[in-house]
Design a protein around this motif. Structure first.
Motif, PDB file in Angstrom:
ATOM      1  N   LEU A 294       1.018  -1.121  -0.250  1.00  0.00           N
ATOM      2  CA  LEU A 294      -0.182  -0.367  -0.447  1.00  0.00           C
ATOM      3  C   LEU A 294       0.968   1.437   0.093  1.00  0.00           C
ATOM      4  N   LYS A 295       2.056   0.828   0.975  1.00  0.00           N
ATOM      5  CA  LYS A 295       3.131   2.466   0.753  1.00  0.00           C
ATOM      6  C   LYS A 295       3.938   1.597   0.963  1.00  0.00           C
ATOM      7  N   GLU A 296       4.855   2.332  -0.491  1.00  0.00           N
ATOM      8  CA  GLU A 296       6.540   2.075  -0.562  1.00  0.00           C
ATOM      9  C   GLU A 296       7.245   2.309   0.634  1.00  0.00           C
ATOM     10  N   SER A 297       9.040   1.890   1.191  1.00  0.00           N
ATOM     11  CA  SER A 297       9.316   2.586   1.979  1.00  0.00           C
ATOM     12  C   SER A 297       9.897   2.989   0.966  1.00  0.00           C
ATOM     13  N   THR A 298       9.998   4.239   2.877  1.00  0.00           N
ATOM     14  CA  THR A 298      11.238   5.768   2.014  1.00  0.00           C
ATOM     15  C   THR A 298      12.770   5.044   1.924  1.00  0.00           C
ATOM     16  N   PRO A 299      13.402   5.531   0.682  1.00  0.00           N
ATOM     17  CA  PRO A 299      14.839   5.683   0.389  1.00  0.00           C
ATOM     18  C   PRO A 299      14.611   6.430   1.689  1.00  0.00           C
ATOM     19  N   GLY A 300      15.631   5.926   2.303  1.00  0.00           N
ATOM     20  CA  GLY A 300      17.402   6.382   3.024  1.00  0.00           C
ATOM     21  C   GLY A 300      16.823   6.459   4.661  1.00  0.00           C
ATOM     22  N   LEU A 301      16.150   5.953   5.424  1.00  0.00           N
ATOM     23  CA  LEU A 301      15.140   5.477   5.929  1.00  0.00           C
ATOM     24  C   LEU A 301      16.027   4.097   7.052  1.00  0.00           C
ATOM     25  N   PRO A 302      16.565   4.406   7.839  1.00  0.00           N
ATOM     26  CA  PRO A 302      17.166   3.108   9.056  1.00  0.00           C
ATOM     27  C   PRO A 302      15.907   2.027   8.696  1.00  0.00           C
ATOM     28  N   TYR A 303      15.035   2.326   9.062  1.00  0.00           N
ATOM     29  CA  TYR A 303      13.763   1.182   8.968  1.00  0.00           C
ATOM     30  C   TYR A 303      13.100   1.280   7.870  1.00  0.00           C
ATOM     31  N   ASP A 304      11.925  -0.092   7.658  1.00  0.00           N
ATOM     32  CA  ASP A 304      10.924  -0.228   7.108  1.00  0.00           C
ATOM     33  C   ASP A 304       9.339   0.730   7.482  1.00  0.00           C
ATOM     34  N   ASP A 305       9.041   1.863   6.314  1.00  0.00           N
ATOM     35  CA  ASP A 305       7.681   1.874   7.233  1.00  0.00           C
ATOM     36  C   ASP A 305       6.797   2.645   5.582  1.00  0.00           C
ATOM     37  N   GLY A 306       7.210   1.687   4.943  1.00  0.00           N
ATOM     38  CA  GLY A 306       6.523   1.099   4.394  1.00  0.00           C
ATOM     39  C   GLY A 306       4.730  -0.293   4.998  1.00  0.00           C
ATOM     40  N   VAL A 307       3.930   0.125   3.761  1.00  0.00           N
ATOM     41  CA  VAL A 307       2.701  -0.180   4.433  1.00  0.00           C
ATOM     42  C   VAL A 307       1.799  -1.328   3.823  1.00  0.00           C
ATOM     43  N   ARG A 308       2.001  -2.229   4.481  1.00  0.00           N
ATOM     44  CA  ARG A 308       1.642  -4.490   3.355  1.00  0.00           C
ATOM     45  C   ARG A 308       0.427  -4.608   4.381  1.00  0.00           C
ATOM     46  N   LYS A 309      -0.238  -5.264   3.399  1.00  0.00           N
ATOM     47  CA  LYS A 309      -1.431  -6.378   3.877  1.00  0.00           C
ATOM     48  C   LYS A 309      -1.251  -7.787   3.027  1.00  0.00           C
ATOM     49  N   TYR A 310      -1.714  -8.449   3.734  1.00  0.00           N
ATOM     50  CA  TYR A 310      -1.616  -9.811   2.712  1.00  0.00           C
ATOM     51  C   TYR A 310      -3.030 -10.117   1.986  1.00  0.00           C
ATOM     52  N   SER A 311      -4.247  -8.894   1.636  1.00  0.00           N
ATOM     53  CA  SER A 311      -5.596  -8.990   1.124  1.00  0.00           C
ATOM     54  C   SER A 311      -5.452  -7.928   1.142  1.00  0.00           C
TER      55      SER A 311
END
Length: 567
Positions: A294-311
């Motif tokens: 739903l949302k890609e991870s922001t480049p450059g961040l030390p952590y993954d802030d992406g939003v994902r769902k399995y359905s």
């Protein structure tokens, strides 16, 4: 004759009359050459390209494959378009057909005998036509088979059952082929050629099938029996797999052995390698559920802030029903007694409540489907054993080796240390790509090799070398003594010769002095002495010699030495 033709003829005659003899000859030659050229072009264009290899038109795919095979077999041919192939003669046609059949490249449904059928006598009876057709087709097949380099003679027979309207009652066409092999040819081993001949027979005779074709040699041995082909294929695959395994074992062994012998002598190492392999080809299909991003991870961040769902919900429906009221039981049509049992009569006056909730949710998920096909062989386990021999050192007493009772040098054995074994084991594991998942095993052990014969040979060489050294020393001493003796002898001989020369010189000087004293004495006394001419010449020579000796004593001494040595 028309007027223009007369004028044209008169103009030609005038022009021809004005030409010289040479011009007339050249003009006639040109006209003749043009006429011959036109005739050749007409003949070439009107002549046939040759004999068609197949009566029916070929598909473009069969055409390309057939022309490629004919080119490989070096058979000359010409083509017309992309469907017809021509050869020079019938022999070339038979040869080409047999080559194609032996290699299994005969086009399906192309080669027929329509030309033979069309050439029969239409006024003859049906029986005679069948006989003629059978003979013609059999003869044609025999000629084709004889054109093969593997066959000297061939006999073809087949049946032509009557046609019926019922398929179940139709009798099959049975074909028998007897082949006489060429010299030094074993038709039983030519399985590919026999398959090609069988396919050629099936394609040539209408209604024939491979199951009803029997091919034998002149001894009656069936050649087209391919029932054991599956077993032979398995045996061939097994042999190929064993060859692959042996090659893999040799490759690992050579790799380890060549690497170890760079720092350990070759005769101290023994390597044994075994490779277990699986030759079953495996196919695996898998489906992997992927998350919906739903949302890609922001480049450059030390952590993954992406939003994902399995359905993800794509549609949804909700239904809700509710009913409150008295019970209702069907009692039948009016005017008739109901059939409600007495037990249910009391329930008609009670209130009932009905609630229904229905929810349908449609969601979509990400999927990834994979199909894995493993190689037809896989290494399942590697076992390597390395035996290392220690080394021997010669014991010395000072600078001299200690000798045993049998004359051999005393040696002591140096064991392989545990550190060396561990290092060598780690080296071998890295070399073979050790994997604990495959349960690989590597062992390095010390094994003392019997080197008694080697030590005896080394001691024999050492003894021979010692004997050779001693002999050289003695010979050198003898040569030195001989040289010194020769020098002393020459010095003594030279001294004796010098003394002899000095003694002779001394005697010569004494004789000369005596003569001089006698001459002086005679001169002093004044005595007259009568001398001959020879005595006078001798006396004069003596006086000259005395004078020369006084002026050049060294030259005179050399002359005297030469005179004495000559005498």
């Amino acid at each position: 004759m028309p007027e223009f033709m007369k004028k044209f003829g008169e103009n030609v005659k005038k022009i021809f009359g004005k030409l010289t003899t040479v011009q007339k000859v050249i003009g006639g030659a040109v006209i003749l050459a043009v006429a011959v050229g036109l005739i050749i072009v007409f003949v070439v264009n009107s002549s046939q390209a040759g004999i068609p290899l197949f009566e029916k038109a070929m598909s473009e795919e069969d055409f390309d494959r057939t022309t490629a095979k004919l080119s490989e077999e070096r058979i000359k041919f010409t083509t017309q378009g992309k469907s017809t192939i021509y050869v020079k003669s019938k022999n070339e046609k038979n040869k080409a057909l047999m080559r194609l059949a032996e290699k299994g490249n005969m086009p399906k449904g192309v080669y027929t005998f329509r030309d033979i059928i069309n050439s029969k006598n239409l006024t003859s009876s049906k029986f005679m036509n069948n006989v003629k057709l059978r003979e013609a087709m059999g003869g044609k097949l025999e000629n084709l088979l004889k054109s093969s380099e593997l066959v000297d003679d061939a006999v073809v027979t087949f049946t032509m059952p009557e046609q019926t309207i019922y398929t179940s009652e139709q009798k099959p066409v049975k074909v028998g082929v007897m082949l006489t092999p060429a010299y030094n040819v074993n038709l039983k081993e030519q399985r590919q050629a026999i398959k090609g001949i069988q396919e050629l027979v099936v394609s040539s005779i209408d209604g024939a099938t491979a199951e009803n074709v029997t091919i034998t040699d002149k001894y009656g041995i069936k050649l087209n029996d391919f029932t054991d082909e599956e077993d032979m294929t398995k045996l061939r695959l097994t042999k190929e797999n064993l060859q692959i395994r042996d090659a893999m074992v040799a490759a690992y062994r050579d790799k380890i052995f060549k690497a170890i012998r760079n720092f350990i002598p070759e005769d101290r190492v023994s390597v044994v390698v075994d490779v277990a392999m699986n030759f079953d080809q495996e196919k695996e299909n898998s489906t992997e559920i992927l998350p919906v991003v739903l949302k890609e991870s922001t480049p450059g961040l030390p952590y993954d802030d992406g939003v994902r769902k399995y359905s993800v919900t794509i549609s949804q429906r909700k239904t809700s029903e509710e009913f409150v009221g008295p019970n209702w039981i069907p009692e039948g049509p009016p005017g008739f007694d109901d059939n409600v049992p007495p037990a249910y009569q009391g329930a008609l006056e009670q209130m009932t409540k009905y609630i229904k909730n229905d929810e349908i949710l449609n969601e979509v998920t990400g999927e990834r489907k994979r199909e894995k096909i493993k190689d037809p062989w896989e290494i399942t386990k590697i076992t390597a054993s390395v035996f290392v021999d220690g080394h021997w050192e010669i014991e010395y007493d000072g600078k001299k080796p200690i000798l045993l009772e049998n004359g051999q040098r005393k040696r002591r054995y140096i064991n392989v240390t545990e550190e060396e074994k561990k290092s060598l084991k780690a080296f071998v594991e890295q070399g073979i790509g050790f994997s604990s998942e495959r349960k690989d095993k590597v062992s390095v052990e010390e094994f003392r090799k019997d080197r008694s014969a080697q030590h005896a040979a080394e001691d024999m060489v050492w003894k021979r070398k010692q004997q050779t050294t001693m002999a050289l020393i003695i010979g050198l001493i003898a040569i030195i003594v001989l040289i010194i003796g020769t020098i002393i002898y020459r010095l003594v001989a030279a001294e004796l010769k010098r003394r002899q020369i000095m003694k002779e010189e001394e005697l010569a000087r004494a004789a000369q002095m005596a003569r001089e004293m006698a001459l002086r004495a005679s001169e002093e006394e004044g005595a007259t002495v009568d001398m001959s001419m020879e005595d006078k010449m001798r006396l004069e020579m003596q006086e000259n010699a005395v004078g020369m000796a006084k002026e050049h004593p060294e030259d005179v001494a050399q002359v005297i030495r030469t005179w004495i040595s000559e005498e």
